[in-house]
Write a protein that holds these residues in place. Structure first.
Motif, PDB file in Angstrom:
ATOM      1  N   THR A  31       0.780  -1.268   0.110  1.00  0.00           N
ATOM      2  CA  THR A  31      -0.150  -0.078   0.018  1.00  0.00           C
ATOM      3  C   THR A  31       0.898   1.393   0.091  1.00  0.00           C
ATOM      4  N   GLU A  32       0.727   2.128  -1.165  1.00  0.00           N
ATOM      5  CA  GLU A  32       1.709   3.269  -1.194  1.00  0.00           C
ATOM      6  C   GLU A  32       1.043   4.546  -0.578  1.00  0.00           C
ATOM      7  N   ALA A  33      -0.300   4.618  -0.297  1.00  0.00           N
ATOM      8  CA  ALA A  33      -1.176   5.676   0.187  1.00  0.00           C
ATOM      9  C   ALA A  33      -1.405   5.310   1.456  1.00  0.00           C
ATOM     10  N   ILE A  34      -1.007   5.877   2.486  1.00  0.00           N
ATOM     11  CA  ILE A  34      -1.130   5.466   3.880  1.00  0.00           C
ATOM     12  C   ILE A  34      -1.539   6.828   4.759  1.00  0.00           C
ATOM     13  N   THR A  35      -2.163   6.681   5.947  1.00  0.00           N
ATOM     14  CA  THR A  35      -2.619   7.600   6.647  1.00  0.00           C
ATOM     15  C   THR A  35      -1.889   7.436   8.154  1.00  0.00           C
ATOM     16  N   VAL A  36      -1.306   8.301   8.398  1.00  0.00           N
ATOM     17  CA  VAL A  36      -0.525   8.125   9.775  1.00  0.00           C
ATOM     18  C   VAL A  36      -1.033   9.040  10.629  1.00  0.00           C
ATOM     19  N   ASP A  37      -1.325   8.577  11.976  1.00  0.00           N
ATOM     20  CA  ASP A  37      -1.645   9.640  13.042  1.00  0.00           C
ATOM     21  C   ASP A  37      -0.542  10.716  13.183  1.00  0.00           C
ATOM     22  N   GLY A  38      -1.072  11.864  13.214  1.00  0.00           N
ATOM     23  CA  GLY A  38      -0.099  13.097  13.456  1.00  0.00           C
ATOM     24  C   GLY A  38       0.480  13.534  12.088  1.00  0.00           C
ATOM     25  N   TYR A  39       0.352  12.865  10.866  1.00  0.00           N
ATOM     26  CA  TYR A  39       0.988  13.214   9.777  1.00  0.00           C
ATOM     27  C   TYR A  39      -0.117  13.377   8.604  1.00  0.00           C
ATOM     28  N   GLY A  40      -1.155  12.301   9.029  1.00  0.00           N
ATOM     29  CA  GLY A  40      -2.346  12.460   7.822  1.00  0.00           C
ATOM     30  C   GLY A  40      -1.957  11.646   6.605  1.00  0.00           C
ATOM     31  N   ALA A  41      -2.103  11.981   5.330  1.00  0.00           N
ATOM     32  CA  ALA A  41      -1.993  11.026   4.371  1.00  0.00           C
ATOM     33  C   ALA A  41      -0.347  11.273   3.974  1.00  0.00           C
ATOM     34  N   MET A  42       0.081   9.993   3.407  1.00  0.00           N
ATOM     35  CA  MET A  42       1.628   9.611   3.202  1.00  0.00           C
ATOM     36  C   MET A  42       1.711   8.924   2.206  1.00  0.00           C
ATOM     37  N   HIS A  43       2.910   9.407   1.346  1.00  0.00           N
ATOM     38  CA  HIS A  43       3.394   8.334   0.096  1.00  0.00           C
ATOM     39  C   HIS A  43       4.448   7.424   0.911  1.00  0.00           C
ATOM     40  N   ALA A  44       4.134   5.973   0.782  1.00  0.00           N
ATOM     41  CA  ALA A  44       4.868   5.142   1.146  1.00  0.00           C
ATOM     42  C   ALA A  44       5.622   4.365   0.159  1.00  0.00           C
ATOM     43  N   VAL A  45       6.833   4.018   0.633  1.00  0.00           N
ATOM     44  CA  VAL A  45       7.739   2.934  -0.617  1.00  0.00           C
ATOM     45  C   VAL A  45       8.428   1.816   0.225  1.00  0.00           C
ATOM     46  N   THR A  46       8.346   0.719  -0.374  1.00  0.00           N
ATOM     47  CA  THR A  46       9.088  -0.413   0.506  1.00  0.00           C
ATOM     48  C   THR A  46      10.125  -1.135  -0.497  1.00  0.00           C
ATOM     49  N   SER A  47      11.043  -1.843   0.257  1.00  0.00           N
ATOM     50  CA  SER A  47      11.812  -2.654  -0.700  1.00  0.00           C
ATOM     51  C   SER A  47      12.209  -3.809   0.298  1.00  0.00           C
ATOM     52  N   LYS A  48      12.256  -5.135  -0.487  1.00  0.00           N
ATOM     53  CA  LYS A  48      12.520  -6.173   0.319  1.00  0.00           C
ATOM     54  C   LYS A  48      13.906  -6.327   0.654  1.00  0.00           C
ATOM     55  N   LEU A  49      14.240  -7.000   1.915  1.00  0.00           N
ATOM     56  CA  LEU A  49      15.833  -7.000   2.390  1.00  0.00           C
ATOM     57  C   LEU A  49      16.354  -8.148   1.509  1.00  0.00           C
ATOM     58  N   GLY A  50      15.858  -8.824   0.660  1.00  0.00           N
ATOM     59  CA  GLY A  50      16.508  -9.753  -0.331  1.00  0.00           C
ATOM     60  C   GLY A  50      16.684 -11.254   0.277  1.00  0.00           C
ATOM     61  N   ARG A  51      17.297 -11.907  -0.781  1.00  0.00           N
ATOM     62  CA  ARG A  51      17.125 -13.290  -0.573  1.00  0.00           C
ATOM     63  C   ARG A  51      17.672 -13.893   0.811  1.00  0.00           C
ATOM     64  N   GLY A  52      16.896 -14.839   1.315  1.00  0.00           N
ATOM     65  CA  GLY A  52      17.359 -15.454   2.627  1.00  0.00           C
ATOM     66  C   GLY A  52      16.799 -14.480   3.831  1.00  0.00           C
ATOM     67  N   THR A  53      16.408 -13.414   3.727  1.00  0.00           N
ATOM     68  CA  THR A  53      15.944 -12.665   4.987  1.00  0.00           C
ATOM     69  C   THR A  53      14.590 -12.189   4.648  1.00  0.00           C
ATOM     70  N   SER A  54      13.542 -12.637   5.528  1.00  0.00           N
ATOM     71  CA  SER A  54      12.196 -12.169   5.063  1.00  0.00           C
ATOM     72  C   SER A  54      11.927 -10.916   5.686  1.00  0.00           C
ATOM     73  N   GLY A  55      11.795  -9.813   5.074  1.00  0.00           N
ATOM     74  CA  GLY A  55      11.483  -8.589   5.604  1.00  0.00           C
ATOM     75  C   GLY A  55      11.739  -7.426   4.774  1.00  0.00           C
ATOM     76  N   ALA A  56      11.373  -6.377   5.077  1.00  0.00           N
ATOM     77  CA  ALA A  56      11.507  -5.206   4.241  1.00  0.00           C
ATOM     78  C   ALA A  56      11.866  -3.919   4.708  1.00  0.00           C
ATOM     79  N   LEU A  57      12.332  -2.904   4.070  1.00  0.00           N
ATOM     80  CA  LEU A  57      12.505  -1.475   4.514  1.00  0.00           C
ATOM     81  C   LEU A  57      11.570  -0.715   4.054  1.00  0.00           C
ATOM     82  N   VAL A  58      10.814   0.107   5.058  1.00  0.00           N
ATOM     83  CA  VAL A  58       9.737   0.953   4.495  1.00  0.00           C
ATOM     84  C   VAL A  58      10.177   2.410   4.960  1.00  0.00           C
ATOM     85  N   VAL A  59       9.861   3.242   3.851  1.00  0.00           N
ATOM     86  CA  VAL A  59       9.902   4.870   4.390  1.00  0.00           C
ATOM     87  C   VAL A  59       8.714   5.540   3.704  1.00  0.00           C
ATOM     88  N   ALA A  60       8.177   6.740   4.554  1.00  0.00           N
ATOM     89  CA  ALA A  60       7.138   7.208   3.959  1.00  0.00           C
ATOM     90  C   ALA A  60       7.128   9.056   4.220  1.00  0.00           C
TER      91      ALA A  60
END
Ligand code: C2E
Ligand code: MG
Ligand code: MG
Length: 711
Positions: free
Chosen positions: A43-72
């Motif tokens: 989901t790239e359009a998120i609503t965060v308490d205290g900020y309101g609507a935000m643009h989010a982007v995520t990227s997976k950590l890569g092979r062998g590690t299930s997880g992701a880096l997220v910024v907005a």
């Protein structure tokens, strides 16, 4: 997360690991971190308490590690280059995380290994301890089975225990069962430090003995290094006989371990004592104290085992010393004992390790050769005879003896130990009779003869009192004129069932039983009496009396002879004593003394059966004899073989040289008589001249013969 947020000019950021928000930045205190999860899900359009609507982007950590880096951010959607940056950063993070994980895993592994190594070290120490215990116990066991002296065994126990119970002082207390359990001995081993509480040790030991259990007692707690005593009971043949006590530093769990150890040791001491007791008892019951050799009981036991073993093949040697009695009598019992011990050593040296040498008693020894037949038996017998022949150095004197050996083998005979030994005994008896240093192999027929001899022995005992003995007299004739000059008295035994028993049978039996002394005394007295009586009508009458070896060596013999002469009134020079060469050989020193004493009385001495013994010449010069009686085997052959003729001629010439009278025995025909007369032999005796006669026939015979020869 911080760097990514900063690089992409975002307000918030997080890392998701294993479906959880692990680290976030910028999110207000009460805001729901679930927004990062939603963003990570795409989901790239998120609503965060205290900020309101935000643009989010995520990227997976890569092979062998299930997880992701997220910024907005609120400002503007992310551009492609920005997305690229995030992707690179996410991958770097993934890599770093993977590296960290490996590192952790490795660290954990190392810790695990270290733990294991530590455990192993402990195990090793425990094993080493166990090994030391085993080794010590083994050492003790070995000293027990090697029949080490008891003290040595007990030393091994106390030192062993002290070594294992780290620097404990171990004391073995033994109580005397005879003296109301009083202390008889205490072996102590371990560091001999001062301040040891002996009273505490003894108290614990007594307690362990009284209660038949392991006790632990702790001394005065004010004592500077606070020691304990553990004591375990010790049993001998099932009875409490002592205690093994350790004065130790131990406490708590350590003490429990030491109790176990000490208890194990106490059991070893029990075994050792019980065994050593048995060994001592066994030694006494089964060994000859003089020589240290197995005795008859043990020998028979081993022989039984040998016979019962797989092939059951074995050979027994029965050894009897020749001349031992003479040594004992002349040098004393101490010398006799010394000699027996030395003989035992030599005998032992002649056999292999697996064979058994035993002293049966007196001067009799026996040997068991396992897996050997009669040939080996004879070989070993020969070795023994040779070895015993060498002089023994006894109390600074060279002592010479010999041995007679009987050999009996088990093969095919189906005998038990007792039979086999008695067979060897029978053969030995034969060997002994054949002369010193002989070997005889047992043969079955020898048995019947032994049985017969036993019967004869019993009968002979009575015969003397029952008046069953008589004497016959065989004339001795002067060969040049055939004039009878005397008689030889010959023993006749009329057995109630057997009839006449020849002296060749009765004399040896009488010698064995010792009855010969009494019997010989009777012969001597009767012969002298008879001769003296005849001399009233036959003035020249002389008499020859046979004397056996055993009789002559009897200490009373010389006085017997003078007694017989005195009682009968027979002049001493009318009595000739006939001796055989064996008398002279068995104990030359004593024989020489006896012969001189006899000569001093004035009686004459004759050597009977001359030529059948050996070393004749060597002793002839030393012994004070008057007469040689040439054995009848030479006389019988005189007209048949030149050798026999030569022997007789030599003896006659020898007699002439040494001024000895010569007598030919066993003259059976005219030709023999003629030959002997021609050689110049002085006297003759034999069936051709006269057979042995009853006493009442003698006067008439002498009268007719004197008359004949005079004519
Ligand atoms: P010896 O002293 O050599 O006695 C001679 C033996 O030869 C006697 O045997 C005699 O009967 C026998 N004899 C005599 N003439 C002839 C002959 O022409 N041909 C043959 N073949 N034999 C002849 P006997 O009486 O059987 O005695 C055997 C041996 O027993 C004696 O041998 C002697 O050593 C011993 N002996 C006999 N009486 C006594 C005794 O009272 N005391 C002791 N200690 N031994 C005795
Ligand atoms: Mg004779
Ligand atoms: Mg003779």
């Amino acid at each position: 997360v911080e760097r990514a947020t900063e690089a992409l000019k975002a307000q918030i950021g997080a890392v998701i690991l294993n479906d959880e928000v692990q680290g976030s930045i910028g999110l207000p205190k009460n805001a729901d971190p679930g927004v990062f999860m939603r963003a990570a899900a795409g989901t790239e359009a998120i609503t965060v308490d205290g900020y309101g609507a935000m643009h989010a982007v995520t990227s997976k950590l890569g092979r062998g590690t299930s997880g992701a880096l997220v910024v907005a951010r609120t400002l503007a959607p992310f551009r492609t280059e920005e997305r690229q940056i995030l992707k690179a950063m996410a991958q770097a993070l993934g890599l770093a995380l993977r590296g960290l994980r490996t590192l952790t895993a490795e660290r954990e592994l190392r810790a695990e290994r270290e733990r294991e190594a530590e455990e192993r070290l402990q195990l090793l120490e425990a094993l080493r301890q166990r090994e030391r215990l085993l080794e010590t116990l083994l050492k003790i066991q070995r000293s027990i089975s090697n029949r080490k002296p008891l003290e040595e065994v007990l030393d091994a126990v106390t030192t062993g225990a002290a070594g294992l119970l780290n620097s404990a002082v171990v004391t073995l207390v033994l109580a005397d069962p005879m003296a109301d359990g009083q202390l008889i001995a205490a072996w102590t081993c371990g560091p001999q430090e001062t301040g040891r509480d002996d009273a505490l040790v003894m108290a614990a030991a007594s307690e362990a003995m009284a209660g038949d259990c392991v006790v632990t007692s702790t001394g005065d707690s004010d004592h500077p290094d606070h020691r304990s005593v553990i004591a375990a009971p010790v049993h001998v043949s099932g009875h409490i006989r002592g205690s093994l006590a350790a004065y130790t530093h131990g406490a708590g769990g350590h003490l429990v371990e030491q109790r176990e150890l000490l208890s194990a040791f106490a059991q070893q001491v029990s075994l050792a004592l019980t065994d050593a007791n048995t060994v001592e008892a066994m030694r006494e019951a089964y060994h000859d104290s003089l020589t240290g050799l197995p005795n008859r009981a043990l020998f028979l036991d081993r022989l039984n085992h040998a016979i019962a073993s797989s092939d059951g093949h074995c050979t027994v040697l029965f050894i009897d010393l020749d001349r031992f009695k003479a040594v004992n009598d002349s040098l004393g019992h101490k010398a006799g004992d010394e000699l027996l011990a030395s003989v035992a050593e030599r005998v032992r040296a002649c056999i292999r390790a697996g064979d058994t040498a035993s002293r049966l008693g007196g001067d009799e020894f026996a040997i068991l050769l396992r897996g050997a037949g009669p040939r080996t038996g004879v070989r070993v017998a020969r070795d023994i005879i040779e070895s015993v022949k060498e002089p023994f150095r006894i109390f600074d004197r060279d002592v010479y003896i010999a041995a007679s050996v009987g050999v009996a083998s088990s093969r095919g005979s189906g005998t038990d130990a007792g039979d086999l030994l008695s067979n060897a005994d029978v053969a030995m008896y034969r060997a002994k009779k054949a002369g010193p240093g002989r070997i005889v192999i047992f043969e079955p027929h020898m048995h019947a003869e032994v049985v017969e001899r036993l019967h004869l022995q019993a009968d002979l005992q009575r015969a003397l009192s029952l008046d069953e003995f008589k004497l016959q007299y065989q004339p001795l004739v002067q060969l040049d004129n055939l004039h009878p000059v005397g008689v030889e008295s010959l023993l006749r035994w009329t057995h109630p069932e057997r009839g006449i028993v020849p002296p060749s049978l009765s004399i040896p039996v009488a010698e064995e039983t010792g009855l010969i002394v009494e019997l010989g005394r009777w012969v001597l007295r009767e012969s002298c009496r008879q001769a003296s009586e005849w001399r009233t009508t036959i003035p020249d009458m002389a008499i020859n009396v046979n004397v056996s070896a055993r009789q002559m060596m009897d200490s009373a013999f010389v006085s017997d002879v003078s007694g017989a002469l005195a009682a009968s009134g027979l002049p001493a020079d009318c009595l000739t004593l006939e001796l055989t060469e064996t008398v002279l050989i068995n104990d030359p020193d004593k024989a020489l003394q006896q012969l001189h004493d006899l000569r001093d009385i004035g009686v004459r001495l004759s050597i009977d059966d001359f030529g059948t013994g050996y070393s004749s010449l060597s002793y002839l010069r030393q012994f004070p004899v008057n007469q040689l009686k040439i054995d009848r085997t030479f006389v019988a052959g005189i007209t048949k073989s030149n050798e026999n003729l030569a022997v007789v001629r030599t003896v006659v010439e020898l007699g002439r040289t040494l001024r000895l009278q010569t007598v030919a025995e066993g003259i059976e025909d005219r030709d023999q008589l003629k030959a002997l007369r021609r050689l110049g032999c002085h006297l003759g005796q034999g069936y051709h001249l006269a057979v042995p006669l009853p006493p009442e026939a003698i006067p008439a015979h002498f009268a007719s013969q004197s008359h004949l020869s005079a004519a």
